[in-house]
Motif scaffolding. Structure first.
Motif, PDB file in Angstrom:
ATOM      1  N   VAL A  63       1.201   6.437  -4.558  1.00 23.12           N
ATOM      2  CA  VAL A  63       1.544   5.799  -5.827  1.00 23.12           C
ATOM      3  C   VAL A  63       2.067   6.893  -6.757  1.00 23.12           C
ATOM      4  CG1 VAL A  63       0.729   4.411  -7.766  1.00 23.12           C
ATOM      5  CG2 VAL A  63      -0.269   4.073  -5.486  1.00 23.12           C
ATOM      6  N   ILE A  64       3.241   6.679  -7.328  1.00 22.19           N
ATOM      7  CA  ILE A  64       3.892   7.674  -8.186  1.00 22.19           C
ATOM      8  C   ILE A  64       4.114   7.067  -9.561  1.00 22.19           C
ATOM      9  CG2 ILE A  64       5.921   9.142  -8.489  1.00 22.19           C
ATOM     10  CD1 ILE A  64       6.305   9.040  -5.464  1.00 22.19           C
ATOM     11  N   THR A  65       3.733   7.813 -10.596  1.00 21.15           N
ATOM     12  CA  THR A  65       3.956   7.365 -11.968  1.00 21.15           C
ATOM     13  C   THR A  65       5.405   7.585 -12.355  1.00 21.15           C
ATOM     14  OG1 THR A  65       1.703   8.049 -12.503  1.00 21.15           O
ATOM     15  CG2 THR A  65       3.160   7.556 -14.348  1.00 21.15           C
ATOM     16  N   ASP A  66       6.047   6.559 -12.910  1.00 19.91           N
ATOM     17  CA  ASP A  66       7.454   6.662 -13.322  1.00 19.91           C
ATOM     18  C   ASP A  66       7.579   7.045 -14.794  1.00 19.91           C
ATOM     19  OD1 ASP A  66       8.213   5.950 -10.782  1.00 19.91           O
ATOM     20  OD2 ASP A  66       8.363   3.824 -11.244  1.00 19.91           O
ATOM     21  N   GLN A  67       6.961   6.289 -15.667  1.00 17.46           N
ATOM     22  CA  GLN A  67       7.075   6.563 -17.092  1.00 17.46           C
ATOM     23  C   GLN A  67       5.950   5.876 -17.846  1.00 17.46           C
ATOM     24  OE1 GLN A  67      10.650   4.842 -18.719  1.00 17.46           O
ATOM     25  NE2 GLN A  67      10.310   2.861 -17.785  1.00 17.46           N
ATOM     26  N   VAL A  68       5.696   6.373 -19.057  1.00 20.65           N
ATOM     27  CA  VAL A  68       4.677   5.789 -19.937  1.00 20.65           C
ATOM     28  C   VAL A  68       5.356   5.504 -21.274  1.00 20.65           C
ATOM     29  CG1 VAL A  68       2.467   6.106 -21.096  1.00 20.65           C
ATOM     30  CG2 VAL A  68       2.824   7.050 -18.803  1.00 20.65           C
ATOM     31  N   THR A  69       5.316   4.259 -21.709  1.00 20.26           N
ATOM     32  CA  THR A  69       5.974   3.859 -22.941  1.00 20.26           C
ATOM     33  C   THR A  69       5.042   2.978 -23.763  1.00 20.26           C
ATOM     34  OG1 THR A  69       6.980   1.918 -21.880  1.00 20.26           O
ATOM     35  CG2 THR A  69       8.270   3.951 -21.905  1.00 20.26           C
ATOM     36  N   MET A  70       5.475   2.681 -24.997  1.00 17.52           N
ATOM     37  CA  MET A  70       4.762   1.723 -25.846  1.00 17.52           C
ATOM     38  C   MET A  70       5.695   0.569 -26.145  1.00 17.52           C
ATOM     39  SD  MET A  70       3.050   2.216 -29.630  1.00 17.52           S
ATOM     40  CE  MET A  70       1.569   3.036 -29.073  1.00 17.52           C
ATOM     41  N   ALA A  71       5.206  -0.639 -25.993  1.00 18.17           N
ATOM     42  CA  ALA A  71       6.019  -1.835 -26.244  1.00 18.17           C
ATOM     43  C   ALA A  71       5.099  -2.966 -26.669  1.00 18.17           C
ATOM     44  CB  ALA A  71       6.813  -2.227 -24.997  1.00 18.17           C
ATOM     45  N   SER A  72       5.670  -3.967 -27.302  1.00 20.90           N
ATOM     46  CA  SER A  72       4.879  -5.152 -27.637  1.00 20.90           C
ATOM     47  C   SER A  72       4.607  -5.938 -26.356  1.00 20.90           C
ATOM     48  CB  SER A  72       5.630  -6.022 -28.643  1.00 20.90           C
ATOM     49  OG  SER A  72       6.786  -6.589 -28.044  1.00 20.90           O
ATOM     50  N   TYR A  73       3.576  -6.765 -26.386  1.00 20.64           N
ATOM     51  CA  TYR A  73       3.258  -7.544 -25.186  1.00 20.64           C
ATOM     52  C   TYR A  73       4.400  -8.482 -24.826  1.00 20.64           C
ATOM     53  CZ  TYR A  73       1.001 -10.591 -21.844  1.00 20.64           C
ATOM     54  OH  TYR A  73       0.707 -11.297 -20.698  1.00 20.64           O
ATOM     55  N   ASP A  74       5.082  -9.021 -25.830  1.00 22.52           N
ATOM     56  CA  ASP A  74       6.210  -9.915 -25.573  1.00 22.52           C
ATOM     57  C   ASP A  74       7.304  -9.183 -24.815  1.00 22.52           C
ATOM     58  OD1 ASP A  74       7.557 -12.459 -25.868  1.00 22.52           O
ATOM     59  OD2 ASP A  74       8.849 -11.477 -27.334  1.00 22.52           O
ATOM     60  N   GLU A  75       7.609  -7.942 -25.229  1.00 17.76           N
ATOM     61  CA  GLU A  75       8.632  -7.157 -24.531  1.00 17.76           C
ATOM     62  C   GLU A  75       8.180  -6.813 -23.122  1.00 17.76           C
ATOM     63  OE1 GLU A  75      10.585  -4.791 -28.360  1.00 17.76           O
ATOM     64  OE2 GLU A  75       8.832  -3.975 -27.324  1.00 17.76           O
ATOM     65  N   TYR A  76       6.924  -6.484 -22.972  1.00 17.27           N
ATOM     66  CA  TYR A  76       6.406  -6.151 -21.641  1.00 17.27           C
ATOM     67  C   TYR A  76       6.494  -7.349 -20.698  1.00 17.27           C
ATOM     68  CZ  TYR A  76       2.900  -5.455 -17.995  1.00 17.27           C
ATOM     69  OH  TYR A  76       2.242  -5.396 -16.780  1.00 17.27           O
ATOM     70  N   ALA A  77       6.034  -8.517 -21.160  1.00 17.97           N
ATOM     71  CA  ALA A  77       6.065  -9.716 -20.319  1.00 17.97           C
ATOM     72  C   ALA A  77       7.493 -10.107 -19.953  1.00 17.97           C
ATOM     73  CB  ALA A  77       5.365 -10.880 -21.021  1.00 17.97           C
ATOM     74  N   ALA A  78       8.430  -9.916 -20.898  1.00 17.02           N
ATOM     75  CA  ALA A  78       9.825 -10.266 -20.634  1.00 17.02           C
ATOM     76  C   ALA A  78      10.459  -9.360 -19.583  1.00 17.02           C
ATOM     77  CB  ALA A  78      10.639 -10.207 -21.927  1.00 17.02           C
ATOM     78  N   SER A  79       9.915  -8.149 -19.403  1.00 17.02           N
ATOM     79  CA  SER A  79      10.475  -7.216 -18.424  1.00 17.02           C
ATOM     80  C   SER A  79       9.982  -7.475 -17.005  1.00 17.02           C
ATOM     81  CB  SER A  79      10.120  -5.776 -18.822  1.00 17.02           C
ATOM     82  OG  SER A  79       8.718  -5.543 -18.692  1.00 17.02           O
ATOM     83  N   LEU A  80       9.001  -8.378 -16.842  1.00 12.75           N
ATOM     84  CA  LEU A  80       8.418  -8.636 -15.528  1.00 12.75           C
ATOM     85  C   LEU A  80       9.141  -9.778 -14.821  1.00 12.75           C
ATOM     86  CD1 LEU A  80       4.621  -8.495 -16.456  1.00 12.75           C
ATOM     87  CD2 LEU A  80       6.062  -6.648 -15.580  1.00 12.75           C
ATOM     88  N   PRO A  81       9.078  -9.816 -13.479  1.00 10.94           N
ATOM     89  CA  PRO A  81       9.626 -10.967 -12.750  1.00 10.94           C
ATOM     90  C   PRO A  81       8.883 -12.237 -13.138  1.00 10.94           C
ATOM     91  CG  PRO A  81       9.174  -9.118 -11.268  1.00 10.94           C
ATOM     92  CD  PRO A  81       8.541  -8.779 -12.577  1.00 10.94           C
ATOM     93  N   ALA A  82       9.560 -13.372 -13.009  1.00 10.50           N
ATOM     94  CA  ALA A  82       8.935 -14.644 -13.386  1.00 10.50           C
ATOM     95  C   ALA A  82       7.713 -14.922 -12.533  1.00 10.50           C
ATOM     96  CB  ALA A  82       9.947 -15.774 -13.265  1.00 10.50           C
ATOM     97  N   THR A  83       7.792 -14.627 -11.228  1.00  9.82           N
ATOM     98  CA  THR A  83       6.671 -14.827 -10.318  1.00  9.82           C
ATOM     99  C   THR A  83       6.179 -13.478  -9.837  1.00  9.82           C
ATOM    100  OG1 THR A  83       7.597 -16.947  -9.570  1.00  9.82           O
ATOM    101  CG2 THR A  83       5.899 -15.927  -8.191  1.00  9.82           C
ATOM    102  N   THR A  84       4.948 -13.164 -10.153  1.00 10.62           N
ATOM    103  CA  THR A  84       4.367 -11.880  -9.776  1.00 10.62           C
ATOM    104  C   THR A  84       2.859 -11.973  -9.910  1.00 10.62           C
ATOM    105  OG1 THR A  84       4.464  -9.490 -10.196  1.00 10.62           O
ATOM    106  CG2 THR A  84       4.485 -10.931 -12.122  1.00 10.62           C
ATOM    107  N   ALA A  85       2.140 -11.047  -9.295  1.00 10.31           N
ATOM    108  CA  ALA A  85       0.687 -11.026  -9.403  1.00 10.31           C
ATOM    109  C   ALA A  85       0.301 -10.220 -10.635  1.00 10.31           C
ATOM    110  CB  ALA A  85       0.071 -10.413  -8.151  1.00 10.31           C
ATOM    111  N   MET A  86      -0.458 -10.836 -11.533  1.00  8.98           N
ATOM    112  CA  MET A  86      -0.925 -10.176 -12.751  1.00  8.98           C
ATOM    113  C   MET A  86      -2.445 -10.275 -12.807  1.00  8.98           C
ATOM    114  SD  MET A  86       1.893 -11.364 -15.593  1.00  8.98           S
ATOM    115  CE  MET A  86       1.140 -10.315 -16.847  1.00  8.98           C
TER     116      MET A  86
END
Length: 302
Positions: A63-86
């Motif tokens: 497992v490799i870390t790519d990046q660490v950022t700060m975002a609102s939850y709305d922005e984070y959820a919008a960046s995810l695939p519609a179907t995924t394991a959460m």
């Protein structure tokens, strides 16, 4: 006489540096000291998680870390695939929850390997069965133990799994405007690789970061600002005294025309920054190039 070289004033590393756009509408960002602490914590977790996966699924995993950022939850959820394991998990009794997200395909491959099956066949995109759900939940409980260990004093209480969801738009872990610390990961197993993320409510970590890793003294801010501004590149020029002309004169300029300038031959050139004179210099030759030798400087008000 010291020679001022543009190459020495602006190193190549800075000249080629990629600048990131700063959003002044949301000025809340992580301090550099805090960002580095979080990166180290997530890198430690990535190593722990990779070791755990290798042990559980009996196949070399990293497992490799790519990046660490700060975002609102709305922005984070919008960046995810519609179907995924959460996998949602609670933190320190806070209303906002943390999230471990990964593709459903990855989880089904892990479960298949844990049960001794083959992973060469195509993996269907579907929800987990009861047995798969229990195995994935146990796998995530151990991953959260690694997360707690990796973050040390930043996580006061151990995270606990709250539930597993499959739709990124319906899994509401926090309010839409809640700030989240988001880390991206690449999970590799043999020739397969998947993208995974972890999102932690910023309110859980920022307070602990402030007490265990205090920022620089605010009294030093002016000196730090001056030091930062001292490295900002600016354009300088040697200029003659300007002369006002009409647009008609400019439009009728031709090769060979002479434009009289009110600059005495005995007067040095003006050394300007952004059109503002800061010194006077005479024209000299330095090797095969023209240069300016400073003869006087003048104080300017900011």
């Amino acid at each position: 006489m010291p020679v001022l070289s543009p190459a020495s004033a602006l190193p190549e590393s800075r000249a080629s540096q990629v600048l990131e756009v700063y959003d002044f509408r949301r000025p809340t960002t992580l301090a550099r000291e805090h960002s580095r602490v979080l990166e180290l914590a997530f890198e430690t977790f990535a190593r722990q998680w990779g070791t755990q996966l290798t042990t559980k699924i009996r196949s070399a995993s990293t497992v490799i870390t790519d990046q660490v950022t700060m975002a609102s939850y709305d922005e984070y959820a919008a960046s995810l695939p519609a179907t995924t394991a959460m996998v949602l998990f609670s933190l320190d009794g806070k209303e906002s929850k943390g999230v471990i997200q990964f593709p459903v395909e990855a989880a089904l491959v892990w479960v298949t390997r844990m049960l001794g099956g083959s992973t060469t066949a195509p993996v269907p995109d579907r929800k987990f069965t009861q047995i798969e759900h229990a195995l994935v939940q146990r796998l995530m409980e151990e991953a959260l133990e690694d997360l707690r260990y990796s973050f040390g004093s930043l996580l006061v209480e151990a995270p606990a799994v709250d539930g597993i969801h499959f739709n990124s738009q319906f899994a509401q872990a926090a309010a839409t405007n809640t700030l989240m610390i988001v880390a991206g990961f690449t999970v590799r197993m043999s020739e397969r690789s998947w993208r995974a993320t972890i999102a932690l409510p910023a309110e859980v970590l920022v307070q602990q970061l402030g007490s265990s890793n205090p920022l620089s003294d605010t009294a030093a801010a002016p000196a730090q600002l001056r030091a930062q501004l001292g490295g900002v590149p600016v354009d300088v020029a040697l200029a003659l005294t300007p002369v006002p002309v009409t647009p008609d004169t400019i439009l009728n300029l031709a090769v060979g025309d002479v434009l009289n300038l009110p600059h005495p031959t005995s007067r040095p050139f003006d050394l300007t920054v952004g059109g503002k004179p800061i010194a006077c210099a005479i024209g000299v030759t330095r090797g095969s190039r023209k240069a300016g030798q400073i003869v006087t400087t003048e104080e300017t008000n900011p």
